[in-house]
Scaffold this motif. Structure first.
Motif, PDB file in Angstrom:
ATOM      1  N   ASN A  23      23.137 -60.148  33.795  1.00 55.76           N
ATOM      2  CA  ASN A  23      23.725 -61.416  34.219  1.00 55.76           C
ATOM      3  C   ASN A  23      22.705 -62.359  34.854  1.00 55.76           C
ATOM      4  N   ASN A 112      27.481 -75.440  38.592  1.00 54.79           N
ATOM      5  CA  ASN A 112      27.571 -76.085  37.284  1.00 54.79           C
ATOM      6  C   ASN A 112      26.907 -77.453  37.269  1.00 54.79           C
ATOM      7  N   SER A 232      29.245 -80.002  31.186  1.00 58.64           N
ATOM      8  CA  SER A 232      29.187 -79.260  29.924  1.00 58.64           C
ATOM      9  C   SER A 232      28.283 -79.906  28.882  1.00 58.64           C
ATOM     10  N   LEU A 315      31.900 -74.075  22.054  1.00 60.22           N
ATOM     11  CA  LEU A 315      32.222 -73.978  23.483  1.00 60.22           C
ATOM     12  C   LEU A 315      33.369 -74.913  23.865  1.00 60.22           C
ATOM     13  N   TYR A 319      32.175 -75.727  31.683  1.00 63.03           N
ATOM     14  CA  TYR A 319      31.006 -74.866  31.719  1.00 63.03           C
ATOM     15  C   TYR A 319      31.368 -73.458  31.243  1.00 63.03           C
ATOM     16  N   ASN A 320      30.473 -72.850  30.494  1.00 61.92           N
ATOM     17  CA  ASN A 320      30.600 -71.454  30.070  1.00 61.92           C
ATOM     18  C   ASN A 320      29.256 -70.771  30.298  1.00 61.92           C
ATOM     19  N   LYS A 321      29.290 -69.478  30.525  1.00 62.03           N
ATOM     20  CA  LYS A 321      28.060 -68.743  30.829  1.00 62.03           C
ATOM     21  C   LYS A 321      27.069 -68.782  29.669  1.00 62.03           C
ATOM     22  N   ASP A 322      27.571 -69.064  28.451  1.00 60.22           N
ATOM     23  CA  ASP A 322      26.684 -69.215  27.300  1.00 60.22           C
ATOM     24  C   ASP A 322      25.557 -70.204  27.592  1.00 60.22           C
TER      25      ASP A 322
END
Length: 462
Positions: A23, A112, A232, A315, A319-322
């Motif tokens: 992570n 973020n 994003s 996506l 926000y995404n962890k990608d």
């Protein structure tokens, strides 16, 4: 098991050590540490400016962050995987320095919008550095071109001899490619230089922040008008990687030409020892490693662009962890482009020499003047398509006879067409073939000299 993280009070236990390592991004996003500190200092000032924290607290945060910066520069602060990412690392060390007030820094902010701010601060700095390198590259191209206006080199289409051109004209083609790169990065910069700070996790914040104040402190031109978009958006990163890829295309194209020119088959240039290597078993060889590496490294920049497009295509907002995967590609592309520009600038400036005698010979040993014979007839009233067919037959019979056009006797010319006169020989000399192409943007010497003046003027634009 690992120590529980700042965000982990919701959880009963800490992350599994392997998952913590998986992570964590500190191993690569440490690259952003000074930008993170700069962004955090602006955020602290804004919190004090709006009364969310006291001015004394804002000053303590600002000074504490500056101490973190100095500790990092002096290698006294070197965070590890236990801090997960650069943002937690800085905040943790800040709190150790200034106490509980350090815990107020993250008020009205999310990681973020924080990481989005850091990345933009980093990228706009790197864009300016790359643009300066492009200027250095262009300057070397112009320097060499100015010395070679009347040096001729075979011009190619389909990698077949086509028409001779001025070597300066050939090099200036790359100058103009680099000029577009320089301008393209300026355009990208305008979309990099928009502040997401204050967008929060995705929806803004309940605190009375002043996003324009912090944006001004960080010299952003604008702020994102939509908080979802602000956290994003990675269009700016895709655009940069696209611009970086095009720069690499241009460097790779010249690299390919240099590799060919250095071969025994071409022999247009000689590589100097400072920019070439040898073979481990063939002592006679001198290898063009610099252009070969540039040509090879081009693919990795293309790959980062493709990876970013694939990351973004599916996506959902916000926000995404990608998006953690965006940084390594950006960092590597920046480093690759800068290294390749530096290496190619050195190579051209001091790592190769043009073999002028070989070039002079090369432009006399083919039929690259055939179009000029057709133009000669067309200028004397023969329809060009008819003249084209006449010259095609002449080339065919000359090849069969083992002759070049310059070897034909005047009687033979006049048997081909009565319009030919003794001035045909001057018209088809390589120098005249080049000089005659005096249309705007052409390889004629007058045009090339004017193009060089224009190039010098462009180099003075900041």
């Amino acid at each position: 098991m690992t120590e529980k993280q700042t965000w982990s009070q919701r959880f009963e236990s800490a992350l599994h050590p392997a998952i913590a390592r998986f992570n964590a991004s500190i191993s690569f996003d440490i690259e952003l540490i000074e930008y993170d500190i700069t962004g955090s200092q602006a955020h602290a000032k804004m919190l004090a400016h709006t009364g969310i924290i006291s001015h004394a607290e804002g000053e303590a945060l600002f000074n504490g962050l500056e101490q973190v910066r100095q500790e990092y520069r002096q290698r006294q602060f070197q965070p590890g995987v236990d801090t997960e990412d650069v943002h937690f690392a800085v905040e943790k060390r800040l709190t150790e320095i200034v106490g509980d007030v350090g815990k107020k820094l993250h008020t009205a902010r999310s990681r973020n919008d924080q990481v989005g701010t850091d990345t933009r601060l980093y990228l706009r700095d790197q864009i300016q550095q790359i643009r300066q390198q492009l200027r250095d590259w262009q300057t070397v191209l112009v320097d060499i071109a100015e010395k070679n206006v009347e040096t001729l080199i075979p011009g190619y289409t389909h990698l077949q001899r086509a028409q001779p051109v001025s070597l300066a004209h050939h090099l200036l083609a790359y100058f103009h490619m680099a000029q577009r790169d320089w301008e393209r990065l300026e355009d990208v910069y305008s979309r990099v230089n928009i502040s997401p700070l204050g967008c929060g996790a995705l929806a803004g914040t309940t605190f009375p922040i002043d996003r324009h104040y912090s944006a001004n402190l960080l010299h952003f031109d604008h702020v994102y008008a939509n908080s979802l978009d602000g956290v994003s958006d990675r269009d700016f990163a895709i655009e940069f990687l696209c611009a970086a890829s095009i720069i690499m295309v241009h460097l790779s194209r010249l690299s390919e030409e240099i590799i060919l020119w250095a071969s025994e088959e071409f022999r247009f240039i000689t590589l100097k020892d400072s920019c070439a290597t040898g073979s481990s078993i063939m002592p006679q060889k001198k290898n063009p490693d610099v252009p070969e590496l540039v040509r090879g490294k081009t693919g990795r920049v293309f790959g980062h662009l493709q990876a970013m497009l694939v990351i973004m295509k599916g996506l959902p907002l916000a926000y995404n962890k990608d998006l953690q995967e965006d940084k390594e590609g950006i960092f590597d592309s920046v480093n690759t482009v800068k290294a390749c520009l530096e290496a190619m600038t050195i190579l051209l400036q001091e790592g190769l020499e043009f073999r002028h005698q070989r070039l002079a010979t090369a432009v006399t040993e083919d039929f690259a003047n055939a179009t000029d014979v057709a133009d000669y007839l067309a200028a004397r009233g023969v329809p060009f398509r008819e003249a084209y067919n006449i010259v095609g037959k002449v080339v065919k019979t000359s090849i069969a006879a083992g002759k070049l056009l310059k070897d034909l006797q005047l009687q033979e010319w006049q048997q081909i067409h009565p319009a030919f006169a003794s001035d045909i020989y001057e018209a088809i000399t390589p120098r005249q073939v080049v000089a005659a192409r005096n249309s705007y943007g052409g390889t004629g010497f007058e045009q090339v000299r004017q193009a060089l003046l224009n190039a010098r003027t462009q180099l003075n634009v900041k």
